[in-house]
Design a protein around this motif. Sequence first.
Motif, PDB file in Angstrom:
ATOM      1  N   ASP B  32      37.735  36.969  45.820  1.00 39.18           N
ATOM      2  CA  ASP B  32      36.605  37.576  45.115  1.00 39.18           C
ATOM      3  C   ASP B  32      37.092  38.264  43.840  1.00 39.18           C
ATOM      4  O   ASP B  32      38.297  38.341  43.581  1.00 39.18           O
ATOM      5  N   ALA B  33      36.130  38.765  43.061  1.00 38.79           N
ATOM      6  CA  ALA B  33      36.465  39.322  41.747  1.00 38.79           C
ATOM      7  C   ALA B  33      37.401  40.524  41.848  1.00 38.79           C
ATOM      8  O   ALA B  33      38.313  40.687  41.045  1.00 38.79           O
ATOM      9  N   GLU B  34      37.170  41.326  42.879  1.00 38.19           N
ATOM     10  CA  GLU B  34      37.959  42.543  43.022  1.00 38.19           C
ATOM     11  C   GLU B  34      39.439  42.211  43.245  1.00 38.19           C
ATOM     12  O   GLU B  34      40.327  42.777  42.594  1.00 38.19           O
ATOM     13  N   VAL B  35      39.682  41.291  44.154  1.00 35.76           N
ATOM     14  CA  VAL B  35      41.068  40.880  44.426  1.00 35.76           C
ATOM     15  C   VAL B  35      41.636  40.141  43.214  1.00 35.76           C
ATOM     16  O   VAL B  35      42.816  40.295  42.881  1.00 35.76           O
ATOM     17  N   ALA B  36      40.781  39.375  42.536  1.00 32.75           N
ATOM     18  CA  ALA B  36      41.246  38.664  41.335  1.00 32.75           C
ATOM     19  C   ALA B  36      41.767  39.659  40.297  1.00 32.75           C
ATOM     20  O   ALA B  36      42.810  39.457  39.679  1.00 32.75           O
ATOM     21  N   LEU B  37      41.039  40.764  40.133  1.00 32.27           N
ATOM     22  CA  LEU B  37      41.466  41.793  39.175  1.00 32.27           C
ATOM     23  C   LEU B  37      42.813  42.385  39.572  1.00 32.27           C
ATOM     24  O   LEU B  37      43.704  42.558  38.750  1.00 32.27           O
ATOM     25  N   LYS B  38      42.950  42.690  40.855  1.00 31.46           N
ATOM     26  CA  LYS B  38      44.202  43.291  41.330  1.00 31.46           C
ATOM     27  C   LYS B  38      45.364  42.308  41.149  1.00 31.46           C
ATOM     28  O   LYS B  38      46.451  42.689  40.708  1.00 31.46           O
ATOM     29  N   ASN B  39      45.121  41.046  41.508  1.00 36.43           N
ATOM     30  CA  ASN B  39      46.184  40.045  41.331  1.00 36.43           C
ATOM     31  C   ASN B  39      46.538  39.868  39.858  1.00 36.43           C
ATOM     32  O   ASN B  39      47.700  39.726  39.499  1.00 36.43           O
ATOM     33  N   ALA B  40      45.496  39.893  39.017  1.00 33.27           N
ATOM     34  CA  ALA B  40      45.734  39.708  37.576  1.00 33.27           C
ATOM     35  C   ALA B  40      46.626  40.819  37.058  1.00 33.27           C
ATOM     36  O   ALA B  40      47.528  40.604  36.244  1.00 33.27           O
ATOM     37  N   ARG B  41      46.395  42.028  37.539  1.00 31.96           N
ATOM     38  CA  ARG B  41      47.225  43.164  37.141  1.00 31.96           C
ATOM     39  C   ARG B  41      48.695  42.862  37.491  1.00 31.96           C
ATOM     40  O   ARG B  41      49.588  43.019  36.670  1.00 31.96           O
ATOM     41  N   ASP B  42      48.931  42.397  38.719  1.00 26.46           N
ATOM     42  CA  ASP B  42      50.311  42.144  39.164  1.00 26.46           C
ATOM     43  C   ASP B  42      50.936  40.936  38.485  1.00 26.46           C
ATOM     44  O   ASP B  42      52.131  40.920  38.200  1.00 26.46           O
ATOM     45  N   VAL B  43      50.133  39.895  38.279  1.00 28.09           N
ATOM     46  CA  VAL B  43      50.719  38.653  37.776  1.00 28.09           C
ATOM     47  C   VAL B  43      50.873  38.667  36.254  1.00 28.09           C
ATOM     48  O   VAL B  43      51.856  38.178  35.728  1.00 28.09           O
ATOM     49  N   TYR B  44      49.915  39.269  35.553  1.00 25.39           N
ATOM     50  CA  TYR B  44      49.927  39.122  34.090  1.00 25.39           C
ATOM     51  C   TYR B  44      50.188  40.396  33.286  1.00 25.39           C
ATOM     52  O   TYR B  44      50.271  40.344  32.073  1.00 25.39           O
ATOM     53  N   THR B  45      50.285  41.548  33.945  1.00 29.80           N
ATOM     54  CA  THR B  45      50.540  42.762  33.146  1.00 29.80           C
ATOM     55  C   THR B  45      51.633  43.630  33.766  1.00 29.80           C
ATOM     56  O   THR B  45      51.466  44.824  33.934  1.00 29.80           O
ATOM     57  N   ARG B  46      52.763  42.996  34.099  1.00 24.30           N
ATOM     58  CA  ARG B  46      53.855  43.779  34.692  1.00 24.30           C
ATOM     59  C   ARG B  46      54.653  44.556  33.641  1.00 24.30           C
ATOM     60  O   ARG B  46      55.504  45.366  33.959  1.00 24.30           O
ATOM     61  N   ARG B  47      54.427  44.242  32.364  1.00 27.86           N
ATOM     62  CA  ARG B  47      55.206  44.924  31.316  1.00 27.86           C
ATOM     63  C   ARG B  47      54.290  45.519  30.237  1.00 27.86           C
ATOM     64  O   ARG B  47      54.482  45.288  29.057  1.00 27.86           O
ATOM     65  N   SER B  48      53.318  46.244  30.646  1.00 26.49           N
ATOM     66  CA  SER B  48      52.348  46.863  29.727  1.00 26.49           C
ATOM     67  C   SER B  48      51.805  45.875  28.702  1.00 26.49           C
ATOM     68  O   SER B  48      51.713  46.187  27.526  1.00 26.49           O
ATOM     69  N   GLU B  49      51.463  44.668  29.163  1.00 29.29           N
ATOM     70  CA  GLU B  49      50.916  43.676  28.236  1.00 29.29           C
ATOM     71  C   GLU B  49      49.488  43.980  27.837  1.00 29.29           C
ATOM     72  O   GLU B  49      48.951  43.351  26.934  1.00 29.29           O
ATOM     73  N   GLY B  50      48.845  44.923  28.541  1.00 29.67           N
ATOM     74  CA  GLY B  50      47.458  45.143  28.189  1.00 29.67           C
ATOM     75  C   GLY B  50      46.888  46.422  28.759  1.00 29.67           C
ATOM     76  O   GLY B  50      47.522  47.099  29.563  1.00 29.67           O
ATOM     77  N   ASN B  51      45.676  46.754  28.291  1.00 28.95           N
ATOM     78  CA  ASN B  51      45.010  47.924  28.843  1.00 28.95           C
ATOM     79  C   ASN B  51      43.611  47.594  29.360  1.00 28.95           C
ATOM     80  O   ASN B  51      42.856  48.467  29.738  1.00 28.95           O
ATOM     81  N   SER B  52      43.285  46.298  29.381  1.00 27.02           N
ATOM     82  CA  SER B  52      41.998  45.889  29.928  1.00 27.02           C
ATOM     83  C   SER B  52      42.085  44.420  30.347  1.00 27.02           C
ATOM     84  O   SER B  52      42.689  43.609  29.651  1.00 27.02           O
ATOM     85  N   VAL B  53      41.523  44.121  31.508  1.00 21.66           N
ATOM     86  CA  VAL B  53      41.594  42.751  32.033  1.00 21.66           C
ATOM     87  C   VAL B  53      40.200  42.243  32.372  1.00 21.66           C
ATOM     88  O   VAL B  53      39.388  42.993  32.931  1.00 21.66           O
ATOM     89  N   TRP B  54      39.926  40.988  32.021  1.00 21.84           N
ATOM     90  CA  TRP B  54      38.712  40.315  32.491  1.00 21.84           C
ATOM     91  C   TRP B  54      39.128  39.194  33.435  1.00 21.84           C
ATOM     92  O   TRP B  54      40.114  38.497  33.151  1.00 21.84           O
ATOM     93  N   VAL B  55      38.390  38.984  34.495  1.00 27.94           N
ATOM     94  CA  VAL B  55      38.569  37.774  35.304  1.00 27.94           C
ATOM     95  C   VAL B  55      37.235  37.039  35.367  1.00 27.94           C
ATOM     96  O   VAL B  55      36.189  37.667  35.538  1.00 27.94           O
TER      97      VAL B  55
END
Lengths: 316, 96
Positions: B32-55
């Motif tokens: 679901d969207a909630e888990v997608a957001l959490k996964n996106a945080r772990d997979v795509y922003t491990r090095r301060s690549e961003g401050n906002s994510v859309w899924v």
Amino acid sequence: METINFEDRFQEYVDSEQKVEPKHWMPEPYRKTLIRQISQHAHSEVVGMLPEANWISRAPSLRRKVALLAKVQDEAGHGLYLYSAAETLGADRSDLVGDLLSGKAKYSSIFNYPTRSWADIGAIGWLVDGAAIANQVMLCRTSYGPYARAMVRICKEESFHQRQGYEIMLSLCRGTKEQKEMAQDALNRWWWPSLMMFGPTDKESTNSAQSMNWKIKRKSNDELRQEFIDKTVPQAEFLGLTIPDEHLELDEKTGHYQFGPIDWEEFYQVLKGNGPCNKERLEARNKAHDDGRWVREAANAFAKKTLERKGENSAA
Amino acid sequence: MSDTDNWKIWEVFVRSKNGLSHKHVGSLHAPDAEVALKNARDVYTRRSEGNSVWVVPSEAITASAPEEKEALFTPADDKVYRHPTFYEIPDDVGHI
Ligand SMILES: [Fe+2]
Ligand SMILES: [Fe+2]
């Protein structure tokens, strides 16, 4: 009337250094080659976590431990970027993972060697990630867009992997006599398998020519191997370690190192499943997948429940 | 494989810093969207690549087909009068 078939037009397109994107027409063998290569690459990232995970709980300091944890987490991420890239070609994630778990799919042979001492963690970062980087830097220019983009991301993250490995080797080499021996022993065991990571010689490598034509690969196995050796030998000298190859010698004329024969029999044996850890790695992957099942089921149940609740609320 | 192992695909967009648009960075699987957001945080922003994510569910995206490229985009190619350099202004006028 002149007719140009799709294959020729595709080759022209690739030759003009343009990127192929997911919905573009592509020859079926191009798609198949990419799915195989990208998924094998993904499996390697995933299985590659295992030999290093072996030392997370025994890292000699907190500094080393957080670095190793971060590195292993990165490798999981690399696996995910790559599975996503394979999916853009129409591959199904669960099929790919299924093939890894059943033992049908291949992954890099290097991860079927054991990590016996802490120095192995240094040697892996320095040599195994070093060799992987050589290959991945080349792949940043591969002709398939999503693969190239995944590689750019991965390469940015890899450089810390190699540096933390070399730093471990450096500390050991500047330490006690026993520590330096540990480092030498690790180099002795990881050197040849690292050279094998680039794959068979150009003469033996049957698929290479087509991959080069399609610009999936941009350099041959032998070219990459030579580059890696030329770069790594001076790094070993700096550490005060000896590369385990009596034939190794700088050719003054070419500026390249000549090296001794590689034991390809060993390579093919490990590839066939007869390496020291093949069985253990597959068992560990299967166990991790099975042990995680309840988490996936719980997430599914929660997603379903949340959706139902939303439905009730909007109906009310 | 069971559907436990087959979550749907989400496309991930990250804003690297305020003032810039969200940019596509890749995709992932989530129930679901909630888990997608959490996964996106772990997979795509491990090095301060961003401050906002859309899924966004991949299936919600409608893409133009490569075959439509000419029909859609070439009409703009011959409309040079849409660019400032098409208009001749003497240098003496100064910056305009
Ligand atoms: Fe990696
Ligand atoms: Fe790495």
